[in-house]
Design an enzyme around this catalytic site. Structure first.
Site, mmCIF file in Angstrom:
data_model
loop_
_atom_site.group_PDB
_atom_site.id
_atom_site.type_symbol
_atom_site.label_atom_id
_atom_site.label_comp_id
_atom_site.label_asym_id
_atom_site.label_seq_id
_atom_site.Cartn_x
_atom_site.Cartn_y
_atom_site.Cartn_z
ATOM 1 N N THR A 73 -20.193 -8.914 -2.814
ATOM 2 C CA THR A 73 -20.537 -9.130 -4.226
ATOM 3 C C THR A 73 -22.016 -8.843 -4.496
ATOM 4 O O THR A 73 -22.366 -8.142 -5.460
ATOM 5 C CB THR A 73 -20.264 -10.612 -4.607
ATOM 6 N N THR A 74 -22.882 -9.392 -3.640
ATOM 7 C CA THR A 74 -24.330 -9.270 -3.848
ATOM 8 C C THR A 74 -24.745 -7.793 -3.829
ATOM 9 O O THR A 74 -25.528 -7.330 -4.668
ATOM 10 C CB THR A 74 -25.078 -10.038 -2.725
ATOM 11 N N TRP A 75 -24.187 -7.078 -2.886
ATOM 12 C CA TRP A 75 -24.495 -5.640 -2.747
ATOM 13 C C TRP A 75 -24.032 -4.874 -3.981
ATOM 14 O O TRP A 75 -24.774 -4.081 -4.573
ATOM 15 C CB TRP A 75 -23.782 -5.126 -1.489
ATOM 16 N N HIS A 133 -15.345 -14.458 -9.666
ATOM 17 C CA HIS A 133 -14.481 -14.498 -8.479
ATOM 18 C C HIS A 133 -13.029 -14.776 -8.880
ATOM 19 O O HIS A 133 -12.170 -14.915 -8.002
ATOM 20 C CB HIS A 133 -14.927 -15.619 -7.529
#
Ligand code: A3P
Length: 327
Positions: A73-75, A133
């Protein structure tokens, strides 16, 4: 039958006050999860989820990043932010250099639809990039049907996701003094899929099917594919989001520069990601950056647990066309 398959049709609302009657389990990381609308929702955000479902109005030019936890997710937040904002912010002055990707691309159910909100929706710059999510089945209707907004989904080999989550939760456990062995955790995860926003198979298959039915609206990505050739997917993302790279940008190496800016090595060493923390979050920013290796599960799982997880993955995904390499 797994518990998660027993309660598919429950759909309580706040007004009915039925949260108390929902199946409830203690997740291995120490917090409670409720089986709400076919998925295991962390109890602390169930009201936020209802609020998101009832009030969110998607705009046609929104981008919603959906993901199963610990799948990149962060990427992907960083990549989408950099691609979508490249004309607003030269990469050398990118906000990604001084803010964690979760600040630039807030979660709808954690940051926006909470009381009080950490981020006000009206303050999110347009075109909006938001994330969730939630499984596809639980998304508000305005995202799924009433709008031309784009959904980009990322998932990952469930064995690596499992190990990544275990490490992530262990970081929080030390604060709550709660600890569960990897073996104990894997049994619960294996047998019943009790994990936040899971079971993983329903989560992944929901978006997989949506991406096949609506390829122009839903883009389905796998972490392993991005690791193999992120520049290729940066270009794909730019086309999907309707902001393709010009010949000039390609010639100047813009996709490669975005890949470098958002790389694990670059982001993890930024001061903000080494020492920062998002307001009121139990998680330090550095916990979003661990190892970023494909196949790391083999360093942790016993062969019996690995085999059980591979069999589960095979049984649950069989016939769907969705596969993950495990060797
Ligand atoms: P590992 O725990 O396997 O290292 P999420 O962002 O959904 O929480 O996922 C976290 C996982 O993505 C962690 O995996 C983390 O190290 C990895 N990750 C974070 N930033 C990344 C990046 N820029 N490139 C590749 N992987 C990254």
């Amino acid at each position: 039958m797994a518990k998660s398959e027993n309660f598919q049709n429950q759909n309580p609302t706040l007004e009915e006050g039925l949260f108390g009657s929902l199946p409830k389990e203690k997740h291995c990381s120490g917090f409670d999860v409720l089986f709400y609308q076919g998925f295991w929702c962390p109890e602390i955000i169930v009201e936020n989820v209802v609020s998101f479902q009832q009030h969110f109005q998607a705009h046609e030019n929104d981008t919603i990043l959906a993901s199963f936890p610990k799948c990149g997710t962060t990427w992907l937040k960083a990549l989408i932010f950099a691609v979508a904002n490249r004309s607003k912010h030269p990469l050398i002055e990118s906000p990604l250099l001084s803010a964690n990707p979760h600040v630039l691309v807030p979660f709808l159910e954690f940051h926006i639809y909470r009381k009080p909100p950490l981020v006000n929706l009206q303050d999110v710059p347009s075109p909006r990039i938001l994330s969730t999510h939630l499984p596809y089945s639980a998304l508000p209707a305005s995202i799924k049907t009433n709008s031309k907004c784009k959904l980009v989904y990322i998932c990952r080999n469930p064995l690596d996701q499992f190990i990544s989550y275990w490490h992530f939760a262990s970081g929080m456990q030390s604060k709550s003094h709660y600890s569960v062995s990897l073996d104990e955790w894997s049994k619960k995860y294996c047998i019943s899929g009790i994990t936040p926003f899971g079971p993983f198979w329903d989560h992944m298959l929901g978006y997989w099917k949506a991406s096949q039915e609506k390829p122009g609206q839903v883009m389905f990505l796998k972490y392993e594919d991005l690791k193999e050739d992120d520049v290729f997917y940066v270009k794909k993302l730019s086309e999907f989001l309707g902001v393709p790279f010009s010949t000039e940008e390609e010639r100047d190496g813009m996709p490669e520069q975005i890949s470098r800016l958002c790389s694990f090595e670059n982001l993890k060493d930024l001061e903000v990601n080494k020492s920062g923390k998002i307001d009121q979050s139990p998680v330090d920013n550095k916990q979003y950056f661990r190892k970023a290796k494909v196949g790391d599960w083999s360093n942790y799982l016993s062969s019996s647990v690995a085999e059980a997880l591979k069999k589960l993955m095979h049984d649950k995904l069989e016939g769907s066309g969705l596969t993950f390499k495990t060797s």
